[in-house]
Design an enzyme around this catalytic site. Structure first.
Site, PDB file in Angstrom:
ATOM      1  N   GLY A  31       0.815  -1.207   0.000  1.00  0.00           N
ATOM      2  CA  GLY A  31       0.000   0.000   0.000  1.00  0.00           C
ATOM      3  C   GLY A  31       0.841   1.245   0.000  1.00  0.00           C
ATOM      4  N   ASN A  32       0.177   2.361  -0.282  1.00  0.00           N
ATOM      5  CA  ASN A  32       0.846   3.658  -0.212  1.00  0.00           C
ATOM      6  C   ASN A  32       0.562   4.284   1.143  1.00  0.00           C
ATOM      7  OD1 ASN A  32       1.016   3.143  -3.014  1.00  0.00           O
ATOM      8  ND2 ASN A  32       1.057   5.325  -3.414  1.00  0.00           N
ATOM      9  N   ARG A  33       1.380   5.237   1.498  1.00  0.00           N
ATOM     10  CA  ARG A  33       1.160   6.022   2.701  1.00  0.00           C
ATOM     11  C   ARG A  33       0.119   7.093   2.389  1.00  0.00           C
ATOM     12  NH1 ARG A  33       4.976   5.656   6.660  1.00  0.00           N
ATOM     13  NH2 ARG A  33       6.895   5.107   5.607  1.00  0.00           N
ATOM     14  N   SER A  34      -1.015   7.068   3.046  1.00  0.00           N
ATOM     15  CA  SER A  34      -2.027   8.106   2.843  1.00  0.00           C
ATOM     16  C   SER A  34      -3.003   8.070   3.997  1.00  0.00           C
ATOM     17  CB  SER A  34      -2.781   7.855   1.524  1.00  0.00           C
ATOM     18  OG  SER A  34      -3.907   8.705   1.445  1.00  0.00           O
TER      19      SER A  34
END
Ligand code: C5P
Length: 220
Positions: free
Chosen positions: A29-32
Site C-alpha cells: 500500500g501507499n502512505r495516505s
C-alpha cells in the site's frame, strides 16, 4: 448555479490509499491518511454539491452529507469510481497502489527457504481511465505527490492522464498524515502556487475554484 455554488452538481472524489493483498494478513500500500480527500469532499458538500466519496482503507469519519463507498484495492476503487459516473467533476486524491500481486490463498510462511518473490502486476490508472472515459466529467482534477521537479512532473501528467488540473504537492517534507499542505495547481494555462495552508483551507479554496470553473467557460 451561482459561480460560488455547487448546487445540483455531482462530484466524484477518491481518497485514501489502496491495499493490495499479498496473502490474508499482508498487503502492499501507499502512505495516505485520506485527510486531504475527505476535507475536499466536505468542502464540496458545503458549497451544495452531491458528493460520492470512494475511500480506501482509512480511519476517518464520513463527512456529513457525503455518500461514501469503501473499497480496499485499486481495482475495487476503479470499479466504484466508474460506477459513480456521470459526474460534473472528478477529484482524484487517492494514493493508489501502482502494483498488485496475485494474492496467496493462505498465509505465506517465513523461514521456509528463500524469502518469497512478489510478482508485481500494474494496477489500472483510475485517473487516466476517468480522464479518457466516454462519460468523462467536464472537470477532471488529479493530484500528484512529488519529491522533486514538482511542477514539471505535474505538467507531464496533465496530458498523460487526461486531466484539466493537476494539484501537485511537495511531499519531501512532513505532509503525509500532517495537517497542512503547500500545493501548486498546474493547468494548461499555467501554475497557481498557494502558500502552505491547513488541509481544510486547501479544500475550501479548491472547492471554490471548482465551483467557479464549472460555472464558467474555461476550465483553466
Ligand atoms: O502517477 P501518479 O500516481 O503520480 O498520479 C497521481 C494521480 O493519479 C492522483 O490523482 C491519483 O489519485 C491518480 N492515480 C489513479 N490511479 C492510479 C495511480 C494514480 O487514479 N493507479
Amino acid at each position: 448555479p451561482a459561480p460560488q455554488s455547487l448546487t445540483g452538481r455531482h462530484i466524484l472524489v477518491t481518497a485514501g490509499p489502496t491495499h493490495e493483498p499479498i496473502d490474508p494478513v499482508r498487503f502492499l500500500g501507499n502512505r495516505s491518511s485520506g485527510k486531504q480527500g475527505f476535507a475536499i469532499a466536505e468542502a464540496l458538500v458545503a458549497l451544495g454539491a452531491r458528493v460520492t466519496l470512494v475511500a480506501g482503507p482509512v480511519s476517518l469519519p464520513t463527512p456529513a452529507g457525503v455518500s461514501r463507498i469503501d473499497v480496499q484495492t485499486a481495482r475495487e476503487m476503479a470499479a466504484a469510481a466508474e460506477g459513480a459516473l456521470p459526474a460534473d467533476a472528478a477529484v482524484m486524491v487517492a494514493a493508489v497502489a501502482d502494483w498488485r500481486v496475485e494474492p496467496a490463498a493462505g498465509k505465506i510462511k517465513k523461514g521456509a527457504g528463500a524469502p518469497p518473490a512478489l510478482a508485481l502486476v500494474e494496477n489500472p490508472d483510475i485517473l487516466a481511465t476517468i480522464g479518457h472515459a466516454a462519460r468523462r466529467p467536464r472537470l477532471v482534477v488529479g493530484f500528484a505527490a512529488e519529491t522533486d521537479t514538482v511542477v514539471e512532473n505535474a505538467r507531464a501528467k496533465l496530458a498523460r492522464k487526461g486531466a484539466d488540473w493537476i494539484v501537485a504537492n511537495d511531499v519531501s517534507g512532513d505532509v503525509m498524515g500532517g495537517e497542512t499542505n503547500a500545493i501548486h495547481i498546474v493547468t494548461a494555462a499555467g501554475v497557481d502556487s498557494w502558500p502552505q495552508l491547513p488541509k481544510a483551507a486547501v479544500a475550501t479554496r479548491l472547492a471554490e475554484r471548482i465551483a467557479a470553473a464549472l460555472s464558467g467557460e474555461s476550465l483553466a
